[in-house]
Design a protein around this motif. Structure first.
Motif, PDB file in Angstrom:
ATOM      1  N   CYS A  23      -3.503  -3.155  12.553  1.00 15.46           N
ATOM      2  CA  CYS A  23      -4.231  -2.369  11.874  1.00 15.46           C
ATOM      3  C   CYS A  23      -3.657  -2.240  10.481  1.00 15.46           C
ATOM      4  O   CYS A  23      -2.219  -1.910  10.560  1.00 15.46           O
ATOM      5  N   SER A  24      -4.203  -2.278   9.591  1.00 14.26           N
ATOM      6  CA  SER A  24      -3.536  -2.085   8.174  1.00 14.26           C
ATOM      7  C   SER A  24      -4.337  -1.005   7.582  1.00 14.26           C
ATOM      8  O   SER A  24      -5.537  -0.969   7.634  1.00 14.26           O
ATOM      9  N   ASN A  25      -3.486  -0.475   6.584  1.00 14.16           N
ATOM     10  CA  ASN A  25      -4.027   0.288   5.601  1.00 14.16           C
ATOM     11  C   ASN A  25      -4.753   1.805   6.194  1.00 14.16           C
ATOM     12  O   ASN A  25      -5.930   1.983   5.894  1.00 14.16           O
ATOM     13  N   PHE A  26      -4.112   2.250   7.058  1.00  9.07           N
ATOM     14  CA  PHE A  26      -4.627   3.524   7.910  1.00  9.07           C
ATOM     15  C   PHE A  26      -3.747   4.583   7.391  1.00  9.07           C
ATOM     16  O   PHE A  26      -2.585   4.578   6.971  1.00  9.07           O
ATOM     17  N   THR A  27      -4.513   5.825   7.727  1.00  8.30           N
ATOM     18  CA  THR A  27      -4.191   7.161   7.154  1.00  8.30           C
ATOM     19  C   THR A  27      -4.169   8.074   8.627  1.00  8.30           C
ATOM     20  O   THR A  27      -5.304   8.156   8.997  1.00  8.30           O
ATOM     21  N   ILE A  46       1.438   7.467   7.815  1.00 12.90           N
ATOM     22  CA  ILE A  46       1.432   8.525   9.120  1.00 12.90           C
ATOM     23  C   ILE A  46       2.267   9.840   8.691  1.00 12.90           C
ATOM     24  O   ILE A  46       3.435   9.812   8.424  1.00 12.90           O
ATOM     25  N   GLU A  47       1.507  11.033   8.326  1.00 12.98           N
ATOM     26  CA  GLU A  47       2.161  12.152   7.867  1.00 12.98           C
ATOM     27  C   GLU A  47       1.599  13.419   8.278  1.00 12.98           C
ATOM     28  O   GLU A  47       0.497  13.352   8.618  1.00 12.98           O
ATOM     29  N   HIS A  97       6.336   9.976   7.000  1.00 16.30           N
ATOM     30  CA  HIS A  97       6.906  11.214   6.495  1.00 16.30           C
ATOM     31  C   HIS A  97       6.204  12.409   7.005  1.00 16.30           C
ATOM     32  O   HIS A  97       5.231  12.414   7.175  1.00 16.30           O
ATOM     33  N   HIS A  98       6.896  13.479   6.793  1.00 16.51           N
ATOM     34  CA  HIS A  98       6.493  15.008   7.010  1.00 16.51           C
ATOM     35  C   HIS A  98       5.898  15.057   8.437  1.00 16.51           C
ATOM     36  O   HIS A  98       5.024  15.986   8.655  1.00 16.51           O
TER      37      HIS A  98
END
Length: 413
Positions: free
Chosen positions: A246-250, A278-279, A302-303
């Motif tokens: 998987c690419s360009n996921f938030t 992944i935040e 992050h975070h």
């Protein structure tokens, strides 16, 4: 726009399929058929724009004959609302379902109760439709023999929201793009939500409990998962959220709690020039917080809050560690042993995670039985005090956050 004609049935007993089907066949396109409380034979076919609606308490019951699909839709602009739909066939090859729709758009299935149907709502090449507020359960079969509660196949720009799914197999979104999956509740199934070859999907504020897998994205890209809660995905295959190729996921503001693996990352991002963000996730009280498998680098992690996990991070590859090749920054780690002398909320020294003796169970699962035992604790203490070899570093977070409440507040902004 069609002029809506309202037709009302008077029901004293079980209506034959011919009566209701005949009314559907005679209705003008765009008509509204209001069904009073009662039982109606199913295996209906709707091939024109039509509104079929029952009382708010779902007391209009459409009952299939145990063969095939209960309601087959083959027209744009069909609405099914406030119905109870029961007793489909049980053939997987035919995809026997409560509702089957193909090659159409603007279907609405709202506030229906679906039970004893192998598949729930099957959408094939269906676009711009609304699947909302439904309660769905498959047949009382073993997990692998049930059908999918909702199935999107080459279906784009749909809204699947506020549904309650229980004791089904999966909810699948395959070869389907631009869909919104929001505010659903799923329990006691296999995959709560399974994507394959799908892009631009928006997955928000769903709650999934006691399933084998929470949300799994495979061979997909350009999607967002925000505010979801995945709880108690346990067992050998148990995981909260999974990314494979998987690419360009938030992934933002999700909670993965009491799972065998909170987050599973396998060869993601897949495209070498892209990354995943992944935040502000809460990865808490899992056996493993994040499990890296195969080549998985260039994730921005992050975070996030890592708390109460038996292991915060695990990397399957004992030779080439990929976890260290991701971007870690400003996460909260409950096992951080540093200080914050200047009071800026960031640890004075980086957080570093190593393999020590108590991680032996990860490369040899048979040792897991002894985890947290005095023997393993002593071995771990001795390894840190006087290591026989250099410990293996899994990751480094240069700016560990001291208080998890700091990230909780930031993540809600």
């Amino acid at each position: 726009m069609w002029k809506v004609a309202v037709m009302i049935f008077t029901v004293t007993g079980l209506l034959s399929g011919n009566v209701l089907q005949a009314a559907i066949d005679k209705a003008q396109p765009g008509s509204k058929l209001e069904l009073p409380a009662g039982e109606y034979h199913g295996n209906l076919r709707i091939d024109k724009p039509l509104i079929l609606v029952g009382p708010e308490d779902q007391s209009a019951r459409i009952i299939g004959d145990g063969n095939g699909t209960v309601i087959t839709v083959r027209s744009d602009y069909v609405t099914l609302k406030n119905l109870t739909i029961l007793h489909s066939g049980q053939e997987h090859e035919r995809v026997d379902a409560a509702v089957s729709a193909k090659k159409l758009k603007h279907l609405t299935v709202d506030h229906c109760r679906i039970d004893d149907c192998l598949f729930g709502i099957d959408l094939e090449q269906v676009n711009e439709s609304q699947i909302t507020r439904n309660w769905i359960r498959s047949k009382p079969f073993s997990l692998g023999l049930r059908g999918d509660a909702v199935r999107l196949w080459y279906s784009n720009d749909n809204n699947v929201s506020a549904n309650h799914i229980t004791h089904s197999r999966d909810m699948v979104v395959w070869y389907s793009h631009g869909n919104t999956i929001a505010h659903n509740f799923g329990e006691y199934s296999r995959y709560s939500l399974h994507f394959m070859y799908a892009g631009r999907n928006d997955v928000r504020f769903n709650t999934y409990e006691h399933n084998s897998v929470g949300i799994f994205f495979m061979y997909s890209q350009d999607s967002v998962a925000v505010g979801n809660v995945i709880k108690s995905s346990i067992g050998t295959t148990g995981l909260g959220i999974g990314l494979k190729d998987c690419s360009n996921f938030t992934l933002r503001d999700n909670t993965m709690i009491y799972c065998a693996r909170g987050l599973y990352i396998d060869r993601s991002p897949f495209q070498p020039d892209q990354n995943n963000s992944i935040e502000y996730n809460r990865i808490v009280y899992n056996s493993i917080g994040i499990n890296f498998h195969s080549l998985s680098i260039n994730n921005y992690i992050h975070h996030n809050i890592f708390k109460g996990n038996i292991e915060n991070v695990y990397d399957d590859d004992q030779v080439t560690l990929h976890s260290v090749k991701n971007h870690w920054d400003e996460n909260y780690w409950d096992d951080y042993e540093g200080f914050d002398k200047n009071g800026d909320g960031i640890g004075d020294t980086p957080y570093r995670l190593y393999y020590y003796a108590d991680r032996m169970w990860m490369s040899n699962p048979n040792i897991k039985f002894f985890y947290a035992s005095p023997v393993i604790s002593i071995l771990n203490f001795l390894a840190k005090l006087a290591p026989l070899s250099e410990p293996v570093m899994l990751l480094e977070d240069p700016h560990p956050v001291m208080e998890e409440q700091t990230l909780e507040k930031e993540g809600k902004r």
